[in-house]
Write a protein that holds these residues in place. Structure first.
Motif, short mmCIF file in Angstrom:
data_model
loop_
_atom_site.label_atom_id
_atom_site.label_comp_id
_atom_site.label_asym_id
_atom_site.label_seq_id
_atom_site.Cartn_x
_atom_site.Cartn_y
_atom_site.Cartn_z
N GLU A 219 5.43 -3.22 -4.87
CA GLU A 219 5.93 -4.30 -4.21
C GLU A 219 6.82 -4.32 -3.11
O GLU A 219 6.65 -5.02 -1.93
CB GLU A 219 6.57 -5.16 -5.58
N GLY A 220 7.59 -3.16 -2.99
CA GLY A 220 8.34 -3.06 -2.02
C GLY A 220 7.66 -2.41 -0.57
O GLY A 220 7.80 -2.99 0.43
N LEU A 221 6.70 -1.53 -1.14
CA LEU A 221 5.66 -1.31 0.15
C LEU A 221 4.81 -2.38 0.85
O LEU A 221 4.69 -2.64 1.92
CB LEU A 221 4.93 -0.12 0.00
N ASN A 222 4.76 -3.24 -0.25
CA ASN A 222 3.70 -4.45 0.20
C ASN A 222 4.60 -5.20 1.19
O ASN A 222 3.82 -6.09 1.95
CB ASN A 222 3.13 -5.08 -1.10
N PHE A 223 5.93 -5.59 0.62
CA PHE A 223 6.86 -6.34 1.43
C PHE A 223 6.76 -5.82 2.78
O PHE A 223 6.71 -6.45 3.87
CB PHE A 223 8.09 -6.64 0.62
N LEU A 224 7.03 -4.48 2.84
CA LEU A 224 7.20 -3.85 4.29
C LEU A 224 6.01 -4.28 5.20
O LEU A 224 6.09 -4.31 6.33
CB LEU A 224 7.52 -2.36 4.35
N SER A 225 4.86 -4.19 4.69
CA SER A 225 3.48 -4.44 5.46
C SER A 225 3.52 -5.97 6.07
O SER A 225 3.07 -6.16 6.85
CB SER A 225 2.24 -4.01 4.59
N PHE A 226 4.07 -6.88 4.98
CA PHE A 226 4.37 -8.03 5.46
C PHE A 226 5.31 -8.32 6.84
O PHE A 226 5.16 -9.13 7.57
CB PHE A 226 4.57 -8.94 4.27
N ALA A 235 10.71 -3.22 9.83
CA ALA A 235 9.62 -2.62 8.89
C ALA A 235 9.78 -0.86 9.05
O ALA A 235 9.95 -0.29 8.03
CB ALA A 235 8.36 -2.93 8.90
N ASP A 236 9.60 -0.51 9.95
CA ASP A 236 9.56 1.02 10.28
C ASP A 236 10.74 1.85 9.62
O ASP A 236 10.89 2.65 9.25
CB ASP A 236 9.05 1.13 11.76
N GLN A 237 11.87 1.02 10.22
CA GLN A 237 13.37 1.53 9.76
C GLN A 237 13.37 1.81 8.19
O GLN A 237 13.92 2.77 7.85
CB GLN A 237 14.12 0.76 10.45
N ARG A 238 12.92 0.54 7.58
CA ARG A 238 13.15 0.92 6.09
C ARG A 238 12.17 1.69 5.60
O ARG A 238 12.34 2.24 4.44
CB ARG A 238 13.02 -0.56 5.47
N TYR A 239 10.79 1.88 6.16
CA TYR A 239 9.99 2.69 5.66
C TYR A 239 10.32 4.06 5.89
O TYR A 239 10.29 5.08 5.06
CB TYR A 239 8.59 2.75 6.41
N ALA A 240 11.22 4.38 6.93
CA ALA A 240 11.42 5.76 7.04
C ALA A 240 12.72 6.06 6.09
O ALA A 240 12.68 7.17 5.65
CB ALA A 240 12.06 5.96 8.67
N ARG A 241 13.27 5.16 5.84
CA ARG A 241 14.36 5.54 4.64
C ARG A 241 13.74 5.99 3.42
O ARG A 241 14.12 6.76 2.80
CB ARG A 241 15.07 4.12 4.57
N MET A 242 12.55 5.26 2.99
CA MET A 242 11.88 5.47 1.84
C MET A 242 11.41 6.75 2.14
O MET A 242 11.40 7.53 0.89
CB MET A 242 10.63 4.38 1.53
N LEU A 243 10.68 7.48 3.06
CA LEU A 243 10.39 8.62 3.06
C LEU A 243 11.51 9.66 2.80
O LEU A 243 11.57 10.87 2.14
CB LEU A 243 9.88 8.91 4.55
N THR A 244 12.78 9.44 3.36
CA THR A 244 13.83 10.08 3.09
C THR A 244 14.10 10.27 1.42
O THR A 244 14.48 11.24 1.01
CB THR A 244 15.18 9.73 3.78
N SER A 258 1.05 8.58 -2.73
CA SER A 258 -0.05 7.66 -2.52
C SER A 258 0.51 6.32 -2.19
O SER A 258 -0.22 5.51 -1.24
CB SER A 258 -0.78 7.78 -3.65
N LEU A 259 1.34 5.61 -2.92
CA LEU A 259 2.08 4.64 -2.53
C LEU A 259 2.51 4.49 -1.15
O LEU A 259 2.36 3.41 -0.23
CB LEU A 259 3.20 4.40 -3.66
N LEU A 260 3.19 5.66 -0.77
CA LEU A 260 3.65 5.50 0.58
C LEU A 260 2.73 5.47 1.75
O LEU A 260 2.94 5.15 2.91
CB LEU A 260 4.74 6.73 0.94
#
Length: 318
Positions: A219-226, A235-244, A258-260
């Protein structure tokens, strides 16, 4: 002939005489015009203020009536919409009405859940199976309107909803065992609210979503795509934080990667692997092309994937 020759001269003389005796029309002075405009504006403003006062009085009268509606669903919806309309004029009164609406919505949702369970048992006893239509979630409706107006009030209702969901799970006779990839109900509700707010207020949506983005979820990654459709940088900033987070989380595995990967390659489409080896695919919105991201962000994903997938497996307990 002499008459014809002198006629034009006579006509011109008459025109000159007319011009000489004619006087310009009097025009209003600038001061008088300004005074007239000011008086007109004051009258218009007074009329608007009178109409606003009448509308406010009607709203408050309807709110008083709505508090006594026997139908809790109607009461919740009416009070929440009145509170939304009243907010700019009287936030304190609107906040009180939102809380009254929440109380009514809570009762309505509990009653709907009770009737739904009774119908499920009836159908199962009669046919061995059941097919049910999910009733509307009144608390979510009130939450969406309140959160749009006041973040603190939205957080208050989210906390109440979390407590209620916890009680419901505890009271269940045979609670279902959570799956490893299941998103906690509180995070789901928070992200659902953030998605609803995203169309009208990106900043407010992020205020509610950020506490839920510290965990890698579908759900979090789906939100980031929106979010990327509205604000790619955020969105990219928060995605980069998820990668960390994935790089340092010892529980991260192939499903995490796979989710990422969805954010970069298949927005809103997710594939996970079940313990038995089967695949589970989830399409959370219509398919969209892969976003144009920076090479640095794409490389960060592959680096995180390598760290997680090449990590030594933990030793099995003897």
């Amino acid at each position: 002939v002499l008459f014809l020759l002198t006629l034009p001269l006579a006509i011109r003389a008459q025109e000159s005489s007319d011009k000489a005796v004619s006087k310009p029309q009097a025009t209003a002075s600038p001061a008088k015009a300004a005074a007239k405009n000011k008086a007109t504006s004051a009258a218009a403003k007074a009329k608007i203020d009178q109409q606003k006062a009448l509308a406010l009085s009607l709203l408050l009268s309807l709110a008083n009536d709505a508090r006594n509606f026997p139908d809790q669903r109607l009461r919740a919806r009416t009070l929440s919409r009145i509170a939304d309309a009243l907010w700019n004029a009287d936030p304190d009164q609107a906040r009180t009405l939102f809380r009254k609406a929440w109380d009514a919505a809570e009762v309505a949702d509990q009653e709907s859940a009770r009737r739904l369970e009774e119908e499920r048992q009836r159908q199962q006893a009669a046919t061995g199976g059941f097919a049910l239509a999910t009733p509307p979630d009144l608390r979510s409706e009130v939450l969406r309107l309140a959160a749009k107006r006041d973040r603190a009030l939205g957080e208050e209702f989210l906390d109440k909803l979390k407590e209620a969901r916890t009680r419901e799970a505890t009271d269940a006779s045979s609670p279902a065992r959570p799956e490893p990839l299941d998103t906690p109900a509180a995070i789901k509700q928070r992200l659902r609210l953030a998605n609803q707010l995203l169309d009208t207020d990106v900043e407010r949506a992020l205020q509610f979503a950020d506490p839920a983005l510290g965990t890698i979820t579908m759900e979090g990654l789906n939100f980031l795509s929106f979010l990327r459709d509205k604000n790619p940088a955020a969105a990219d900033q928060r995605y980069a934080r998820m990668l960390t987070i994935a790089e340092t989380d010892l529980k991260a595995d192939a499903n995490t990667i796979s989710l990422l990967s969805s954010y970069l390659f298949t927005p809103h489409f997710f594939i996970t692997i079940e313990p038995g080896g089967g695949q589970q695919m989830s399409q959370m919105n219509e398919r969209t092309p892969a976003p144009e991201v920076t090479p640095e962000l794409r490389n960060a994903f592959f680096r995180a994937a390598a760290l997680v997938l090449l990590r030594p497996s933990p030793a099995r307990e003897q």
